[in-house]
Design an enzyme around this catalytic site. Structure first.
Site, PDB file in Angstrom:
ATOM      1  N   HIS A 122       0.685  -0.970  -0.019  1.00  7.98           N
ATOM      2  CA  HIS A 122       0.099  -0.088  -0.126  1.00  7.98           C
ATOM      3  C   HIS A 122       0.797   1.119  -0.456  1.00  7.98           C
ATOM      4  CE1 HIS A 122      -3.976  -2.162   0.547  1.00  7.98           C
ATOM      5  NE2 HIS A 122      -3.250  -2.353   1.740  1.00  7.98           N
ATOM      6  N   ASP A 159      -3.175 -10.446  -2.497  1.00  7.74           N
ATOM      7  CA  ASP A 159      -3.562 -10.195  -1.375  1.00  7.74           C
ATOM      8  C   ASP A 159      -4.883  -9.324  -0.890  1.00  7.74           C
ATOM      9  OD1 ASP A 159      -2.255  -9.075   1.330  1.00  7.74           O
ATOM     10  OD2 ASP A 159      -4.068  -7.819   0.633  1.00  7.74           O
ATOM     11  N   HIS A 161      -6.695  -7.220  -0.758  1.00  7.27           N
ATOM     12  CA  HIS A 161      -6.556  -5.782  -0.518  1.00  7.27           C
ATOM     13  C   HIS A 161      -5.996  -5.463  -1.623  1.00  7.27           C
ATOM     14  CE1 HIS A 161      -7.169  -6.205   3.331  1.00  7.27           C
ATOM     15  NE2 HIS A 161      -8.234  -5.560   3.412  1.00  7.27           N
ATOM     16  N   ASP A 246      -4.695 -12.887   2.953  1.00  5.30           N
ATOM     17  CA  ASP A 246      -6.285 -12.298   4.054  1.00  5.30           C
ATOM     18  C   ASP A 246      -7.680 -12.514   3.547  1.00  5.30           C
ATOM     19  OD1 ASP A 246      -5.362 -10.997   2.157  1.00  5.30           O
ATOM     20  OD2 ASP A 246      -4.534  -8.907   3.581  1.00  5.30           O
TER      21      ASP A 246
END
Length: 335
Positions: A122, A159, A161, A246
């Site tokens: 991120h 991931d 996200h 995740d």
């Protein structure tokens, strides 16, 4: 596998009740304790020069001073302490080690996997966000390009996200391909299917935002029908997996439904894609916040390289995954 690891990454203290804790690395090591063929390697921390190749000088200086002053909340979710500066450089250094080891020939049972924290995908060029300070995979890929070890790198982010930072850093680049499968509508809100790069980088970004409930057959369909042919066209020298866990069906902060065996199947796909492209392959840890599912996911990656054949998935993908894949094939000219 060879796992990059350093106790320095344990010193990044996010406080009580934060999901990104040092217990994540401890859980992974416990899960690997009884596994055959596990080796641990330390690495030099990333240099300021390597970090500054993908982050602005002003941001790097601001982050260093923030940690020297004791840290605190960079934003609501992203927390630092005095030791975070060293841990972030170490995490980026472990990612660079994994990529370099792969390019230098480590494969098969010696395939490298960097177990660093804080995670990185991120972090944008001029800011920290989403638990991330330095973009570890971006540092690793750019460093090898800058030193002439490789001409092109590809990053696949599984991931749950979207790795907005990695995409942002390489969005107009024609020597790094970024691909992500992620949950639609959750943090950070980026990664739409029509985000494919710009300028000379147009066509070197692939996003598959899948709705809540997506699972093994959906991810595998996107990989087989969109990612695999896109990477064949790109002809990469290095494939780095931004390996967050995740998207697991039992992870506490997502609504995707990947099974532990699903991670083994995706690992097997990545190995096959790297082999077909004659590309080096490395893994770098991102998210994953259920300690058991995180540990099981990493263990599934290791077991796949240690010789266990994953159990095939015989389910069909849901319609959203099929539609997104068709859109990607058309947009990226894969038909």
């Amino acid at each position: 596998m060879q796992f990059g690891y350093s106790d320095v990454c344990l010193t990044h203290d996010t406080g009580e009740r934060h999901p990104e804790t040092a217990d994540r690395l401890r859980a992974i090591k416990r899960g690997l304790k009884e596994q055959h063929g596990v080796e641990y390697r330390d690495a030099e921390p990333a240099s300021r020069e390597a970090v500054a190749a993908v982050h602005t000088d002003d941001y790097v200086e601001e982050f260093e001073e923030f940690c020297e002053d004791g840290g605190g909340n960079w934003d609501r979710d992203t927390v630092a302490c005095e030791d975070t500066w060293d841990a972030a450089r170490q995490s980026a250094g472990l990612a660079r080690w994994a990529a370099k080891a792969a390019v230098d020939g480590a494969d098969g049972r010696q395939t490298p996997f960097a177990l660093g924290r804080p995670p990185g995908h991120h972090a944008v060029s001029d800011d920290a966000m989403g638990f991330c300070f330095f973009n570890n995979v971006a540092v690793a890929a750019q460093r090898l390009i800058d030193t002439g070890d490789i001409d092109r790198a590809a990053i696949f982010d599984w991931d749950v996200h979207h790795g907005n930072g990695t995409q942002d850093i390489f969005y107009d680049s024609d020597d790094v391909f970024y691909a992500s499968i992620h949950e639609e509508g959750i943090y950070p809100g980026s990664g739409d299917v029509d985000e494919i790069g710009t300028g000379s980088g147009e066509g070197t970004t692939l996003n598959a935002p899948l709705p809540a409930g997506a699972g093994d057959p959906d991810y595998l369909h996107v990989i087989d029908e969109a990612l695999d042919p896109a990477l064949f066209e790109f002809d990469t020298d290095l494939l780095i997996v931004s390996a967050g866990f995740d998207a697991h069906r039992h992870d506490p902060i997502s609504r995707h439904r990947i099974s532990t065996e699903g991670y083994a199947l995706m690992t097997d796909r990545m190995r096959a894609i790297a082999d077909r492209n004659d590309a080096a392959l490395a893994f770098v840890l991102e998210g994953g916040y259920g300690l058991d599912t995180l540990s099981d996911g990493v263990k599934a990656v290791h077991e796949t390289f240690d010789g266990r054949e994953p159990i095939a998935c015989d389910e069909e993908p849901d319609e959203p995954a099929v539609e997104i894949t068709e859109t990607l094939r058309e947009t990226l000219g894969l038909d």
